[in-house]
Structure formats: structure tokens, C-alpha cells
Write a protein that holds these residues in place. Structure first.
Motif, PDB file in Angstrom:
ATOM      1  N   UNK A   1       0.814  -1.223   0.000  1.00 21.82           N
ATOM      2  CA  UNK A   1       0.000   0.000   0.000  1.00 21.82           C
ATOM      3  C   UNK A   1       0.847   1.272   0.000  1.00 21.82           C
ATOM      4  N   UNK A   2       2.131   1.104  -0.283  1.00 23.25           N
ATOM      5  CA  UNK A   2       2.967   2.285  -0.524  1.00 23.25           C
ATOM      6  C   UNK A   2       2.541   2.903  -1.849  1.00 23.25           C
ATOM      7  N   UNK A   3       2.928   4.150  -2.062  1.00 22.23           N
ATOM      8  CA  UNK A   3       2.605   4.765  -3.353  1.00 22.23           C
ATOM      9  C   UNK A   3       3.152   3.904  -4.482  1.00 22.23           C
ATOM     10  N   UNK A   4       2.307   3.697  -5.476  1.00 17.44           N
ATOM     11  CA  UNK A   4       2.623   2.750  -6.538  1.00 17.44           C
ATOM     12  C   UNK A   4       3.875   3.178  -7.307  1.00 17.44           C
ATOM     13  N   UNK A   5       3.942   4.439  -7.664  1.00 16.80           N
ATOM     14  CA  UNK A   5       5.140   4.938  -8.334  1.00 16.80           C
ATOM     15  C   UNK A   5       6.093   5.476  -7.272  1.00 16.80           C
ATOM     16  N   UNK A   6       7.335   5.042  -7.263  1.00 17.25           N
ATOM     17  CA  UNK A   6       8.285   5.638  -6.319  1.00 17.25           C
ATOM     18  C   UNK A   6       8.551   7.082  -6.728  1.00 17.25           C
ATOM     19  N   UNK A   7       8.953   7.928  -5.789  1.00 17.44           N
ATOM     20  CA  UNK A   7       9.287   9.303  -6.183  1.00 17.44           C
ATOM     21  C   UNK A   7      10.491   9.304  -7.123  1.00 17.44           C
ATOM     22  N   UNK A   8      10.547  10.301  -7.988  1.00 19.30           N
ATOM     23  CA  UNK A   8      11.715  10.427  -8.858  1.00 19.30           C
ATOM     24  C   UNK A   8      12.901  10.886  -8.015  1.00 19.30           C
ATOM     25  N   UNK A   9      14.069  10.367  -8.317  1.00 21.77           N
ATOM     26  CA  UNK A   9      15.274  10.906  -7.675  1.00 21.77           C
ATOM     27  C   UNK A   9      15.596  12.239  -8.342  1.00 21.77           C
ATOM     28  N   UNK A  10      16.475  13.008  -7.697  1.00 21.28           N
ATOM     29  CA  UNK A  10      16.853  14.302  -8.274  1.00 21.28           C
ATOM     30  C   UNK A  10      17.363  14.116  -9.703  1.00 21.28           C
ATOM     31  N   UNK A  11      18.204  13.124  -9.858  1.00 22.03           N
ATOM     32  CA  UNK A  11      18.814  12.930 -11.175  1.00 22.03           C
ATOM     33  C   UNK A  11      17.769  12.532 -12.222  1.00 22.03           C
ATOM     34  N   UNK A  12      16.879  11.613 -11.826  1.00 19.78           N
ATOM     35  CA  UNK A  12      15.817  11.201 -12.747  1.00 19.78           C
ATOM     36  C   UNK A  12      14.983  12.407 -13.172  1.00 19.78           C
ATOM     37  N   UNK A  13      14.658  13.236 -12.175  1.00 21.98           N
ATOM     38  CA  UNK A  13      13.786  14.380 -12.449  1.00 21.98           C
ATOM     39  C   UNK A  13      14.467  15.361 -13.392  1.00 21.98           C
ATOM     40  N   UNK A  14      15.717  15.668 -13.126  1.00 23.33           N
ATOM     41  CA  UNK A  14      16.423  16.640 -13.967  1.00 23.33           C
ATOM     42  C   UNK A  14      16.596  16.091 -15.381  1.00 23.33           C
ATOM     43  N   UNK A  15      16.920  14.804 -15.466  1.00 22.54           N
ATOM     44  CA  UNK A  15      17.072  14.177 -16.786  1.00 22.54           C
ATOM     45  C   UNK A  15      15.770  14.254 -17.578  1.00 22.54           C
ATOM     46  N   UNK A  16      14.686  13.882 -16.912  1.00 24.06           N
ATOM     47  CA  UNK A  16      13.397  13.883 -17.595  1.00 24.06           C
ATOM     48  C   UNK A  16      12.994  15.306 -17.959  1.00 24.06           C
ATOM     49  N   UNK A  17      13.258  16.231 -17.038  1.00 27.80           N
ATOM     50  CA  UNK A  17      12.903  17.627 -17.306  1.00 27.80           C
ATOM     51  C   UNK A  17      13.685  18.146 -18.510  1.00 27.80           C
ATOM     52  N   UNK A  18      14.914  17.720 -18.632  1.00 28.83           N
ATOM     53  CA  UNK A  18      15.714  18.167 -19.763  1.00 28.83           C
ATOM     54  C   UNK A  18      15.258  17.570 -21.082  1.00 28.83           C
ATOM     55  N   UNK A  19      14.525  16.490 -21.002  1.00 26.81           N
ATOM     56  CA  UNK A  19      13.997  15.868 -22.221  1.00 26.81           C
ATOM     57  C   UNK A  19      12.836  16.693 -22.786  1.00 26.81           C
ATOM     58  N   UNK A  20      12.212  17.492 -21.927  1.00 23.98           N
ATOM     59  CA  UNK A  20      11.080  18.319 -22.363  1.00 23.98           C
ATOM     60  C   UNK A  20      11.566  19.314 -23.418  1.00 23.98           C
ATOM     61  N   UNK A  21      10.780  19.461 -24.481  1.00 21.14           N
ATOM     62  CA  UNK A  21      11.196  20.339 -25.577  1.00 21.14           C
ATOM     63  C   UNK A  21      10.970  21.813 -25.265  1.00 21.14           C
ATOM     64  N   UNK A  22      10.202  22.111 -24.213  1.00 21.93           N
ATOM     65  CA  UNK A  22       9.913  23.503 -23.858  1.00 21.93           C
ATOM     66  C   UNK A  22       9.161  24.146 -25.017  1.00 21.93           C
ATOM     67  N   UNK A  23       8.108  23.493 -25.437  1.00 24.55           N
ATOM     68  CA  UNK A  23       7.322  23.959 -26.582  1.00 24.55           C
ATOM     69  C   UNK A  23       6.822  25.384 -26.375  1.00 24.55           C
ATOM     70  N   UNK A  24       6.672  26.055 -27.487  1.00 24.49           N
ATOM     71  CA  UNK A  24       5.995  27.352 -27.466  1.00 24.49           C
ATOM     72  C   UNK A  24       4.501  27.069 -27.601  1.00 24.49           C
ATOM     73  N   UNK A  25       3.654  27.691 -26.790  1.00 23.50           N
ATOM     74  CA  UNK A  25       2.222  27.380 -26.794  1.00 23.50           C
ATOM     75  C   UNK A  25       1.983  25.898 -26.597  1.00 23.50           C
ATOM     76  N   UNK A  26       2.554  25.366 -25.552  1.00 20.31           N
ATOM     77  CA  UNK A  26       2.597  23.911 -25.385  1.00 20.31           C
ATOM     78  C   UNK A  26       1.205  23.288 -25.290  1.00 20.31           C
ATOM     79  N   UNK A  27       0.984  22.224 -26.045  1.00 19.22           N
ATOM     80  CA  UNK A  27      -0.320  21.551 -26.000  1.00 19.22           C
ATOM     81  C   UNK A  27      -0.639  20.912 -24.643  1.00 19.22           C
ATOM     82  N   UNK A  28       0.378  20.556 -23.863  1.00 19.98           N
ATOM     83  CA  UNK A  28       0.133  19.966 -22.543  1.00 19.98           C
ATOM     84  C   UNK A  28      -0.601  20.974 -21.660  1.00 19.98           C
ATOM     85  N   UNK A  29      -0.179  22.224 -21.804  1.00 17.61           N
ATOM     86  CA  UNK A  29      -0.732  23.294 -20.987  1.00 17.61           C
ATOM     87  C   UNK A  29      -2.191  23.559 -21.374  1.00 17.61           C
ATOM     88  N   UNK A  30      -2.463  23.400 -22.668  1.00 15.34           N
ATOM     89  CA  UNK A  30      -3.831  23.558 -23.137  1.00 15.34           C
ATOM     90  C   UNK A  30      -4.680  22.406 -22.621  1.00 15.34           C
TER      91      UNK A  30
END
Lengths: 473, 445
Positions: free
Chosen positions: A21-50
Motif C-alpha cells: 500500500x505504498x505509493x505505486x510509483x516511487x518518487x523520482x530521484x533528483x537525477x531522474x527528475x532533472x534528466x526527464x525535465x531536460x527531455x522536455x522540448x519547452x514547446x511554445x504554446x505547449x499543448x500539454x498546458x492547453x
């Protein structure tokens, strides 16, 4: 040995009850988070935001994780959505932000939900406070219900200087975020810390307070400049079949609530469990039962796989948890002597589409009834409306829709009584009933209340408009 | 399979892949292990003047999850006793007679010292020398390394001292920490150097810790410039290599060049060789992944040569050099425009914002509204008549082959700046320039 060198245990039977009954997804480590964040294209008018109902500035909060400005990232999220921590865990991201991610074309959208949780966890672990009560503007607002709609509305109003009091009939605030989300999706503490954040913004929350008992609707409407109703929906309705009151027949939402308020080893569960209804609540009950230790868990649903209301990822999750699905099956009676011993069912066919557009299940011609042996039946066939409160509201001019929800103007979430606003599941006559939609409902109402009472637009609402190059204008 | 053998001013090597003079070539154990795994040669870590080292010695630039795209060091030349180094060099050469064993040397600026180290080193049977005129830290402050390479007269003088006594080929290793690399290169050639190698590391400070304010690398609370290497320096190395490889004076001397600087893969090696390097030297990539990377260097280059129909490396060494030119000789009539393939576009609109904020505002976002309707998403469209062909949009586009820079007929005269200003020197005045633009149909917007 370092923590991450421990072999990961995937098999349920290798885990303790607590671990299951622990959270199903473990928290991201700092490194995982930064790596994944850097994968983001930083779209202009990003569709995710819409795609996000609360329009969180997703590229910006992700960019801030990439630059290790996690504090700024958390603020960006909370500015658009005060319940960012809950939403990061419970949002159907595949249907929303992640589904809209342009990297979907590589079949690897950014894991936006988990990045959001990373930023929210950071803010919680550092006990960061981003918002303070606004300069008092002299207006009083009552909020009925402290689910995501109510909390969001209350928080946004508090930022603007309103004097807000919330009324909650249960012992703890947070509504379904606190009581109704399976604990391995969201621990109780996450929701409660959101409640504390709203309180820290100056919102008063009166728990164990039932409208009509401890305080009347008349008083609320009389004594406040505006009232926001975010009461959600009620318990699971009756199925009107024989045997429904036998011990062993339980309400799905109450079953989920058990995991939130009780010790795991004190929860009663059956060995052979049948769940009626294939919505997200049904899936939650089924997976909880499996993780508690039920041997056989079966979901029966009267329509087919194509019509089931559960999100696809929830369905996949349940299958992975070893839950069996029986489609086109209608329960007709709970059988048993003094306790549940089986569920009598009949096979269905699909007929003409009904008003929901889905094909109506009809008893298959010549189908014989059969009994599914079981020792527990969990009902997860939707929720009742708070009809008593709705009729009370009707006395104050608040109308309901043809299918019994509170009627509002969706631009403002104002009801037919100009002092009364509503949001959340109690207005969600169709479409996506979700935490994130409820949060947006609260925001919309807060902005409208501000506009109505002060005559100026709410500075909380950033107007989003696509930028077109000069030639296009 | 293609033949990778090279003959580098008489130094024979089974392939062009050499360990650069650096920590990986510090001992017989390392060099022999490298040879066993396929390296064709090694330039022994510089021997010479006595030194003491410090720690930490390395600082890195990590970029978006990739470790060590740049590596800086403040390690000095070999701190092992000279006798031990010489003994091990002899042992390696004995065990690997067909591999290239080159010894990097550096001593104080005296004829006696240089000639002495050369004589002693020759006794090992090594194939040649590399004169370290490039080390930018520690040694340079003592008047050695880049302190020599930065003064062409010194470069020439010390090369002459060495050439007086050397019977084996001598490579002069150049520092990039200089305004014009061609000057010391020519000086080395005047001093009768057999070959050139470049680049040594670049002066650098890798960073500052935001919590402690310490420098990277941190040496007991202090820090200073160190030598920068790794993938990030490759473009600088390629430029400096091409500068000397295309210099007429160096070309006339026919000295071979050993290319160094950020080489990590066989593809990098090919690029250096296309710009005139006969051998390549690698250090940082080995420090990151070990000697085993040479297997793919050999395999990758061989496969590429087979695909191109090259039998030996000499079939392509320097093949791109004729393209090295200067701005004044570029064709002013050459025109490309960006074309966006709408079927490949994923609507990130990075091209739009780059063009709009940082280029020439010639991409429009067409149709659609920010209303949640994905079918009505904004999509970028190039106004071709306004596109200056800068290629920024194609550079930022995250999708392969989505934005192509397509050559079109500009209708403008195909003339170079040099020819134009020779024929019509009056265009150097703005008024006449405007007239010429009008006439040549060059529209600035």
C-alpha cells in the motif's frame, strides 16, 4: 549496501501488507527528475498546458526542475492549481497533459505527472509557503464541502483578501482527495497537507459540521456575500435487487475509505470478491482487494469492454493486478443465508444506444441465470446526488439540470441564485468528473465571485491567448 | 576490410588511433593493455622536469544528463621517476614492436636539458618524440609547456635544439591558447619539426559551487585555470587543425598532422582526418570509458571506408580541406530557404519562437486557437520570400528531417565579397551599397 542496490520486489506475494500500500510509483530521484525535465522540448504554446484543465504552465515548471529551481517550479504549479500535489498523483495524465505531449510521436511523452509530484514533494519536504492571505477586502464567503472544488475556490478567494469559511461534515477536510483515492495512489497525508496550506492562507475550516444540522443554508446565504457549493456526490445508490442488504455487501467508496482511515490489517475483505461496476471506483476496489490479499477478484459489468467508464490505464493496471473482468453480465440477486454466498447474474446483449450514447444492455434472449460464488460484493455503480441539499438550495432559487445536477453557468459557475456558486462533481452533469476539473471549477467560481463583488477581474487568472506573428494579426 | 595502416613521418602504426599524452598513457601496464585492445599507438605521458601533483585534479561539464562533455585538469606531467618511465617505454616497445610508441617530453628552457632528455629517451627504442609546447597549467607558470608554444621564436628555437640530436621523428604539439595558431606551427616547421600535433588543452575554469563558492576543481579551497578537453572542444580543434592544414607554408613542408581535441568516436576521427589529420589522439573519451572504445573506432571507420570504397586512409585524408575557405570567398548568390514538412511537424513551435525572437520573423503560426481543440493546433509556416536562410529553425527543430534547408535560385549574381569589392569598391559606402542591392535584387527586411 546502498539503498538502490537492493533487488526490487515486483511480486505482490513478496511484499508485506504495508509495502503493498505504498505509493505505486516511487518518487523520482533528483537525477531522474532533472534528466526527464531536460527531455522536455519547452514547446511554445505547449499543448500539454492547453490540455490541463487548470492550465498549469507545464513547460515553465518543467524547465525550472531542469535548472534545479525546484522552489520556483512548485510555485508555478500552485499558482495555477492549489491542489497540484493531489493532481500530480490522481490526474488521468494519459488523457490530459501527457496525452497531448508532442513527444507522444516518439511514444515517450514527458512524465509530466511524476515531475509535478517531484516539485510538490520538494515543496512539502521543505515546508515552503508560497501564498499569504490577501489584504482583507471586507467580503465574506462560505464554502460548503472541502473537496478539491471547495478548497480551490477557498484558497483562490483567500489570496484575494476574502474572509472564507469552509463547512465540512466529515472529521477531516479534503473530500474525496482525503477519503476516496486509493492509498497507493495518494497517501492521506498529501491531501491533508494541502488542507493545511489552504488554512495557512487564512481559510477557516469547520469540520464535523453538517448543513441543515449544525448550520442552515439560510444562515449561510444570509450571512455571507457569496456561497460556493462543492458538496460532490454521495454514497453508492441501491441496485434494487434482492439480497442487497446481506452482510458482505459493501459500498465501494466506504471500502476505499477504510484504507485511508484504518490500519490495513483491520480491514475486512473477502477471499472471493465480486465488484459490480467497471468505473474507476470499481477498479480501485478491485485492486485494493487484491492487495489486501483476496484470492479471486472479479469485476462484473453489464456492458462491454468498449463502454466501460474506467480509464484505459486503470483497466491495464487492474489486469496486471490479477483482477478478472466479466463483461455483459448483469447481477440480479445477492444470494446467501445470513451472509453473502454468491451473486446471481444473467448474460446481457447490447441493444440500441441509450441517451448516454452507449448501447443499452438488454437481457440476452434465452439467457439463464447463474451464480458467481463469492463472500463479498462491492457496489461501485456510481454515486447518489445530495438530493436533500439540492431541494434545500432550490428553495433559494438554485435550479438543477434535467439529470439532477446543480445547474450553473459554466463561464462563472454561478447558479440561478446570483449569490450561490457551485462546482465539482455536483455540477458535473456529464464528461470528466475529476479532481483537476473540480479545482478548475473552484478557480472559475472564485474569479467570478471576485468580479461580481469587487467589480474588477481577478488578478489570479492569467489570460492565456496564443501569440500570432504580426503578419497574422 | 579497409587498410587502416598509417606511416606518420616514418612512424608506422597499424591504425591511426593513438592514446594522447595524458593519464591513460602513464605506465607500461596501461599502454600495453591499450595495445592489446587495439590501439595503434600511444604518446607516453610527458616525461621531463620533476613535479608534485595536487588534488582534486579534474573538473567536468555535465550537460543535461550527459556526463563529461567537457573535462578540465590541473594534473602535471608524469610524476614518476624518469628512469622508471624510460625502462617501461623500452619494455613496451620490445613487446609491441609494430605499434607506435612516441614519448612526450618537456624540460626547462635550456639546450642542454632538451638534448639530454632526447638522447636518453632515444635509448629506449621509442619511435619518436612529441614536444609538449602546450600544457597550459602548472608547467606554463614555470616557463614550460604553453609558455613556449605561445612564442613562435621559442617554438622554433627548442625544435632546432631537439632536431640537432634526434635521430627519430619529432612532433611539435601546439597550444590552442594563442591568437593565431599558424604562427607557432610555421615556427615549428622552420625549426625542422617532422610533424605537428594539435590541440593541447584550453585554459578554463569549470565552474563555481553555488553553495560554497568554491571553484571546480577545488584544490583545498582554491582553484585556477586548468586544461579543458573533451567533446565540447572538438569544434575548436577542428578549426585550428584546418587552419594549419590549409596554410600554404605548412602544406609545402608536407609535415603530417596528428589531430587531437574532443575525439570520442570513429565519426570524430573521420572528421579530423578529412580536415588533414593523418593520425588522431584520444584522451578524455578513454578517461570516461576505458581503452575498449577503440574496438568501435576500428570497426566503424573500416565499415565506413568499405561503404565509401576507400582502400586506405590516404584515400580520404584531407578530402574536405579544399572546401576550407574564408568569408570573402563565399558565394553571395547562394540561397537556401527553410521548408517545414507538415506531416512530420509535431507542433512544438520551437522554430516559430526561435525565428520570431532571435532571427527574422518569417515563420507564422497559422490557424487554430488555444481552446483545447487539438485538431486546430497552431502550426508553423515559413514565409519563403522573407526567409534569409539562416537555418536557425532547422537547428532547433527536434524532429529529424522535418525542416530542410532547400537551395533555391535567388536570381542574384553568383559573386563573392572579394570579387565584388574588387570590381566595385564603391559598395563599401552605404549609399552605393544600397544601389548595388537594388540592382542585385537583395532585399533586407
Amino acid at each position: 549496501m546502498a539503498e538502490h542496490y537492493k533487488p526490487v520486489k515486483y511480486k505482490q506475494w513478496e511484499l508485506t501488507l504495508e509495502e503493498r500500500f505504498q505509493e505505486y510509483h516511487p518518487p523520482l530521484t533528483d537525477r531522474e527528475a532533472v534528466l526527464e525535465a531536460n527531455r522536455c522540448l519547452y514547446c511554445h504554446d505547449a499543448p500539454c498546458m492547453v490540455a490541463c484543465p487548470t492550465h498549469i504552465d507545464i513547460p515553465t515548471f518543467i524547465k525550472k526542475i531542469a535548472t534545479e529551481n525546484t522552489k520556483g517550479s512548485a510555485r508555478t504549479i500552485l499558482q495555477a492549481n492549489l491542489l497540484g500535489a493531489t493532481c500530480s498523483r490522481v490526474c488521468p495524465v494519459e488523457e490530459l497533459c501527457e496525452g497531448a505531449c508532442v513527444l507522444e510521436h516518439e511514444h515517450k511523452p514527458i512524465i509530466i505527472g511524476r515531475l509535478q509530484r517531484y516539485a510538490m514533494d520538494y515543496a512539502a519536504s521543505k515546508k515552503l509557503k508560497f501564498f499569504h492571505p490577501g489584504k482583507p477586502n471586507g467580503y465574506k464567503v462560505a464554502v460548503v464541502g472541502t473537496g478539491p472544488a471547495g478548497l480551490s475556490c477557498a484558497g483562490e478567494l483567500a489570496k484575494l483578501g476574502f474572509d472564507v469559511t469552509c463547512y465540512e461534515k466529515k472529521e477531516m477536510a479534503g473530500g474525496l482527495d482525503t477519503y476516496g483515492i486509493v492509498v497507493f495512489r495518494e497517501p492521506v497525508e498529501v491531501s491533508l497537507s494541502e488542507v493545511r496550506m489552504i488554512q495557512d492562507m487564512g481559510v477557516k475550516i469547520k469540520t464535523n459540521t453538517t448543513i441543515g444540522v449544525d448550520v442552515t443554508m439560510e444562515e449561510l446565504i444570509e450571512n455571507n456575500d457569496a456561497v460556493f457549493v462543492g458538496v460532490g456526490l454521495g454514497s453508492v445508490p441501491d441496485m434494487s435487487i434482492p439480497g442487497e442488504t446481506l452482510p458482505g455487501v459493501v459500498d465501494g467508496l466506504e471500502f476505499i475509505e477504510e484504507t485511508k482511515v484504518r490500519k490495513l490489517n483491520e480491514i475486512t475483505f473477502g477471499q472471493r470478491v465480486v465488484i459490480i461496476g467497471a468505473g474507476n471506483t470499481g477498479i480501485d476496489c478491485a485492486t485494493i482487494a487484491r492487495r489486501l490479499g483476496s484470492e479471486r477478484v472479479t469485476i462484473v459489468y453489464r456492458r462491454s469492454e468498449a463502454e466501460m467508464p474506467a480509464y484505459h490505464f486503470e483497466y491495464q493496471f487492474a489486469l496486471g493486478e490479477g483482477v478478472t473482468f466479466m463483461f455483459m453480465i448483469q447481477p440480479v440477486e445477492v444470494v446467501g443465508e445470513g451472509k453473502v454466498e454468491g451473486l446471481k447474474c444473467v448474460r446481457m446483449d447490447l441493444g440500441e444506444p441509450d441517451q448516454s450514447g452507449r448501447r443499452r444492455p438488454v437481457r440476452a434472449s434465452g439467457a439463464e441465470e447463474f451464480v458467481l460464488p463469492c463472500d463479498m460484493v462491492i457496489k461501485a455503480i456510481g454515486q447518489k446526488k445530495h438530493t436533500e441539499m439540492f431541494s434545500k438550495l432550490a428553495e433559494h432559487g438554485v435550479k438543477t439540470t434535467s439529470n439532477g445536477y446543480i445547474a450553473v453557468d459554466f463561464e462563472t459557475n454561478r447558479t440561478d441564485n446570483p449569490k450561490v456558486y457551485a462546482g465539482g462533481d455536483c455540477i458535473r452533469s456529464k464528461g470528466e468528473a475529476s479532481t483537476v476539473s473540480a479545482v478548475q471549477d473552484g478557480k472559475i467560481a472564485a474569479a467570478a465571485i471576485h468580479q461580481q463583488l469587487t467589480g474588477t477581474p481577478s488578478p489570479n487568472e492569467k489570460h492565456i491567448e496564443p501569440v500570432l506573428s504580426p503578419v497574422m494579426k | 576490410m579497409a587498410n587502416l595502416e598509417i606511416d606518420f613521418c616514418g612512424i608506422k602504426s597499424p591504425n591511426p588511433f593513438w592514446l594522447a599524452s595524458a593519464p591513460p598513457s602513464n605506465s607500461a601496464y596501461q599502454v600495453q593493455k591499450a595495445f592489446e585492445q587495439g590501439w595503434g599507438g600511444a604518446v607516453w605521458k610527458t616525461i621531463g622536469a620533476p613535479v608534485l601533483n595536487v588534488c582534486n585534479r579534474y573538473g567536468t561539464i555535465d550537460y543535461k544528463g550527459s556526463k563529461i562533455i567537457g573535462l578540465n585538469n590541473v594534473e602535471l606531467i608524469s610524476d614518476r621517476p624518469i628512469e622508471l618511465n624510460l625502462r617501461e617505454i623500452a619494455e613496451v616497445k620490445r613487446n609491441f614492436p609494430n605499434h607506435a610508441v612516441i614519448v612526450s617530453v618537456m624540460v626547462e628552457s635550456s639546450k642542454e636539458a632538451w638534448q639530454d632528455i632526447v638522447r636518453r629517451t632515444e635509448e629506449t627504442g621509442a619511435d619518436g618524440f612529441e614536444l609538449n609546447f602546450g600544457c597550459p597549467h602548472g608547467m606554463s607558470e614555470r616557463g614550460m609547456g604553453s609558455a613556449m608554444g605561445q612564442v613562435p621564436e621559442y617554438t622554433c628555437m627548442v625544435t632546432e635544439w631537439v632536431m640537432e640530436v634526434a635521430t627519430k621523428p619529432v612532433i611539435v604539439k601546439l597550444t590552442p591558447n594563442i591568437t593565431d595558431i599558424v604562427q607557432p606551427a610555421r615556427a615549428a616547421v622552420r625549426g625542422k619539426a617532422s610533424a605537428l600535433s594539435l590541440i593541447n588543452t584550453i585554459n578554463s575554469i569549470m565552474g563555481v559551487d553555488l553553495d560554497s563558492f568554491e571553484l571546480k576543481p577545488n584544490v583545498g579551497g582554491k582553484g585556477g585555470h586548468g586544461g579543458y578537453a573533451g567533446p565540447a572542444v572538438k569544434p575548436i580543434a577542428l578549426h585550428l587543425l584546418s587552419a594549419i592544414a590549409s596554410d600554404p607554408e605548412i602544406q609545402r613542408s608536407r609535415v603530417p598532422i596528428s589531430g587531437i581535441g574532443g575525439i570520442e568516436t570513429w565519426r570524430d576521427c573521420v572528421e579530423f582526418m578529412l580536415l588533414g589529420a593523418t593520425s588522431v589522439q584520444i584522451c578524455t573519451a578513454v578517461m570516461h570509458w576505458g581503452f575498449r572504445i577503440v574496438e568501435d573506432m576500428i570497426d566503424g571507420m573500416s565499415n565506413w571506408m568499405d561503404d565509401k570504397g576507400f582502400k586506405t586512409v590516404y584515400d580520404f585524408i584531407g578530402a574536405s580541406l579544399p572546401r576550407i575557405s574564408t568569408f570573402g570567398d563565399f558565394d553571395l548568390g547562394f540561397q537556401t530557404v527553410a521548408r517545414i514538412n507538415p506531416d512530420k511537424c509535431i507542433h512544438c513551435n520551437l522554430c516559430y519562437i526561435a525565428c520570431n525572437d532571435a532571427a527574422h520573423q518569417c515563420i507564422d503560426l497559422r490557424s487554430g486557437k488555444l481552446n483545447g481543440d487539438m485538431s486546430a493546433m497552431l502550426h508553423p509556416v515559413v514565409r519563403e520570400q522573407d526567409c534569409v536562410g539562416c537555418a536557425l529553425c532547422a537547428s532547433v527543430c527536434p524532429v529529424d528531417d522535418c525542416i530542410s534547408m532547400v537551395e533555391i535560385d535567388s536570381g542574384r549574381p553568383h559573386i563573392t565579397w572579394n570579387d565584388l569589392t574588387k570590381k566595385r569598391p564603391e559598395v563599401l559606402n552605404w549609399d552605393q551599397m544600397e544601389e548595388y542591392r537594388e540592382e542585385a535584387k537583395i532585399h533586407i527586411h
